[in-house]
Design a protein around this motif. Structure first.
Motif, PDB file in Angstrom:
ATOM      1  N   ARG A 154      38.013  41.300  28.890  1.00  0.00           N
ATOM      2  CA  ARG A 154      38.759  40.057  29.104  1.00  0.00           C
ATOM      3  C   ARG A 154      38.990  39.318  27.775  1.00  0.00           C
ATOM      4  O   ARG A 154      40.043  38.714  27.579  1.00  0.00           O
ATOM      5  CB  ARG A 154      38.024  39.172  30.098  1.00  0.00           C
ATOM      6  N   GLY A 158      42.724  38.684  26.117  1.00  0.00           N
ATOM      7  CA  GLY A 158      43.055  37.270  26.195  1.00  0.00           C
ATOM      8  C   GLY A 158      44.378  36.925  25.537  1.00  0.00           C
ATOM      9  O   GLY A 158      45.109  36.051  26.005  1.00  0.00           O
ATOM     10  N   GLU A 159      44.716  37.632  24.451  1.00  0.00           N
ATOM     11  CA  GLU A 159      45.964  37.323  23.742  1.00  0.00           C
ATOM     12  C   GLU A 159      47.207  37.656  24.557  1.00  0.00           C
ATOM     13  O   GLU A 159      48.304  37.172  24.262  1.00  0.00           O
ATOM     14  CB  GLU A 159      46.018  38.060  22.414  1.00  0.00           C
ATOM     15  N   SER A 161      47.729  36.667  27.495  1.00  0.00           N
ATOM     16  CA  SER A 161      48.027  35.557  28.401  1.00  0.00           C
ATOM     17  C   SER A 161      49.240  34.766  27.962  1.00  0.00           C
ATOM     18  O   SER A 161      49.880  34.087  28.775  1.00  0.00           O
ATOM     19  CB  SER A 161      46.813  34.625  28.517  1.00  0.00           C
ATOM     20  N   GLU A 162      49.601  34.849  26.677  1.00  0.00           N
ATOM     21  CA  GLU A 162      50.772  34.130  26.191  1.00  0.00           C
ATOM     22  C   GLU A 162      52.078  34.798  26.612  1.00  0.00           C
ATOM     23  O   GLU A 162      53.143  34.189  26.516  1.00  0.00           O
ATOM     24  CB  GLU A 162      50.726  34.037  24.665  1.00  0.00           C
ATOM     25  N   GLY A 166      51.050  38.500  31.618  1.00  0.00           N
ATOM     26  CA  GLY A 166      49.851  38.935  30.902  1.00  0.00           C
ATOM     27  C   GLY A 166      48.569  38.782  31.691  1.00  0.00           C
ATOM     28  O   GLY A 166      47.662  39.619  31.590  1.00  0.00           O
ATOM     29  N   TYR A 167      48.473  37.724  32.500  1.00  0.00           N
ATOM     30  CA  TYR A 167      47.242  37.495  33.263  1.00  0.00           C
ATOM     31  C   TYR A 167      46.992  38.628  34.258  1.00  0.00           C
ATOM     32  O   TYR A 167      45.897  39.197  34.309  1.00  0.00           O
ATOM     33  CB  TYR A 167      47.309  36.150  33.998  1.00  0.00           C
ATOM     34  N   ASP A 168      48.012  38.961  35.060  1.00  0.00           N
ATOM     35  CA  ASP A 168      47.834  40.030  36.040  1.00  0.00           C
ATOM     36  C   ASP A 168      47.631  41.377  35.369  1.00  0.00           C
ATOM     37  O   ASP A 168      46.891  42.233  35.876  1.00  0.00           O
ATOM     38  CB  ASP A 168      49.025  40.076  36.993  1.00  0.00           C
ATOM     39  N   ALA A 170      46.014  41.902  32.615  1.00  0.00           N
ATOM     40  CA  ALA A 170      44.596  41.933  32.244  1.00  0.00           C
ATOM     41  C   ALA A 170      43.714  42.156  33.462  1.00  0.00           C
ATOM     42  O   ALA A 170      42.710  42.887  33.388  1.00  0.00           O
ATOM     43  CB  ALA A 170      44.219  40.624  31.543  1.00  0.00           C
ATOM     44  N   GLU A 171      44.074  41.542  34.600  1.00  0.00           N
ATOM     45  CA  GLU A 171      43.289  41.716  35.819  1.00  0.00           C
ATOM     46  C   GLU A 171      43.304  43.173  36.276  1.00  0.00           C
ATOM     47  O   GLU A 171      42.286  43.695  36.753  1.00  0.00           O
ATOM     48  CB  GLU A 171      43.844  40.812  36.925  1.00  0.00           C
ATOM     49  N   VAL A 211      45.933  41.117  42.717  1.00  0.00           N
ATOM     50  CA  VAL A 211      46.943  40.478  41.869  1.00  0.00           C
ATOM     51  C   VAL A 211      48.150  40.103  42.714  1.00  0.00           C
ATOM     52  O   VAL A 211      48.411  40.699  43.765  1.00  0.00           O
ATOM     53  CB  VAL A 211      47.379  41.395  40.711  1.00  0.00           C
TER      54      VAL A 211
END
Length: 442
Positions: A154, A158-159, A161-162, A166-168, A170-171, A211
């Motif tokens: 995670r 994290g990068e 997320s921009e 990006g969030y999903d 990473a999930e 997700v």
């Protein structure tokens, strides 16, 4: 006498010959038959180096029908793999486009992910291996730091997320780790399926991975930008996306559908020129009509025409290989003679003592082809190559046969360009909404 350095393995030899006799590009071994175009190759090698250094590039490889664009793109992909890039490639088709509202863009993305390659897996299907490599590196880091692997994953992701989605993303990668850690093969499989764009509904994705999004028509390009960042985190130097048969956009019967796809291309070009993409390269292969037709081609879209305009000083034999458009000139007669010598050598598995025809036969073959179809035999050489290999195949199967007696049986027809066939302008249903198109305008 053949040596270990010039010997061609039987499997590679057969793959090259069978592919070329079928009129398609071999998946490997292009270096054995590559001739000419040193400047063009050099220009794209510099593009690859730019991607490795953190930049972005977009090139339009333009050549006449049958001039060898697909072969050239495959050659550049093989160079990129040696530079430790991840490559993706696909042909555009009626059901595979850059922009659509009926699943065609997701279909193109799924094709690209199926054809994802690394140096260790050059024949495709490498996306799962890329994820596995990222997870393995994270596991090693977690052990060194005496912390949990999921926390490292995670933190590393994290990068992302921009970026959009990006969030999903990473999930999903975290879900792959959980499957890896618990031995849940189904969870690992579902994560890779999501990354490949194989989920068709958000409900299924949420049930399997928790997700709320999937790869769909709307986020096709955003997903590729995420992947370019991710492959860097996995230890590769960048991502190269090769899209061939771009003329299928030119053939779209709906002006609105073409415009929406050209909007997507404009977005890619702008990101590349403005430096908003990183470690990402695009190669588009198409014919001159796809580029220059002011009614249906890229030049019909004013913003693209201005960005892709060629250097006005590149005339009278002068070329500029630094612009976004890279034109592939036809082979010269000298290049084609060298090509025939290489094909003869491949057929003999790299052993000069096993050559089936002498040098005189190469010259005679070229003269015969010139009498049949003129300069087209070396400028658009696909058919000529097939006939030459067919001739060698007959000689191999009939020892003692004289090549001179067979030369007159070589029948050639100049290839016609289907892109020049008349195309009617009709409207496609359903029509794209103004909001849909506006979302791709910059």
């Amino acid at each position: 006498m053949t040596t270990a350095s010039n010997r061609i393995r039987p499997r590679e030899r057969d793959a090259i010959i069978q592919s070329l006799r079928a009129g398609v590009v071999p998946r490997s071994g292009q270096q054995h038959v590559q001739v000419g175009r040193a400047q063009e190759v050099g220009a794209l090698v510099r593009d690859i180096e730019r991607v490795v250094d953190g930049g972005a590039t977009t090139r339009f490889v333009i050549g006449e029908y049958g001039a060898g664009k697909t072969f050239f793109l495959h050659l550049i992909r093989s160079v990129a793999l040696k530079q430790k890039l991840v490559t993706m490639h696909a042909d555009l088709a009626p059901d595979r486009r850059l922009h659509a509202t009926g699943g065609q863009a997701r279909s193109l993305y799924a094709e690209l992910t199926r054809n994802t390659s690394t140096q260790a897996k050059p024949d495709g299907g490498a996306l799962g291996a890329v994820v596995e490599r990222f997870v393995s590196q994270s596991l090693t880091t977690a052990r060194e730091r005496s912390t949990s692997t999921e926390a490292v994953i995670r933190q590393r992701l994290g990068e992302l997320s921009e970026l959009v989605g990006g969030y999903d993303f990473a999930e999903v990668v975290a879900a792959y780790w959980r499957g890896h850690d618990t031995g849940n093969e189904q969870l690992k499989s579902d994560a890779v399926r999501w990354l490949r764009g194989e989920f068709s509904t958000k409900t299924d994705a949420r049930a399997a991975l928790g997700v709320r999004t999937i790869v769909d028509d709307a986020n096709f390009y955003d997903q590729l930008k995420l992947l370019s960042r991710f492959v860097r985190m996995a230890g590769y130097t960048g991502l190269l996306v090769c899209l061939d048969e771009m003329v299928n956009l030119y053939k779209l019967t709906s002006a609105q559908a073409r415009s929406a796809n050209y909007e997507q291309i404009l977005r890619i070009v702008n990101d590349s020129l403005q430096g908003t993409s990183a470690h990402l390269g695009f190669l588009f292969g198409g014919t001159p009509e796809f580029l220059m037709d002011t009614r249906r081609g890229l030049y019909s879209y004013e913003a693209l025409q201005s960005r892709l305009a060629e250097n006005t000083f590149a005339t009278n034999g002068l070329v500029d290989n630094s612009g976004p458009v890279l034109r592939l000139a036809g082979l010269s007669q000298e290049d084609f003679y060298v090509l025939l010598t290489k094909l003869r050598d491949v057929f003999a598995s790299g052993d000069p003592a096993a050559h089936l025809v002498p040098d005189d036969a190469l010259t005679a073959f070229m003269q015969h082809c010139s009498q049949r179809i003129g300069d087209a035999y070396f400028r658009t050489p696909r058919t000529t190559i097939k006939e030459f290999l067919n001739l060698l195949a007959i000689l191999e199967s009939n020892p003692g046969e004289d090549w001179r007696h067979l030369l007159g049986a070589v029948r050639l027809e100049a290839e016609t360009n289907p892109d020049l066939e008349p195309l009617d302008e009709v409207q496609e249903q359903p029509r794209a909404s103004d909001d849909d198109l506006a979302s791709f305008r910059l």
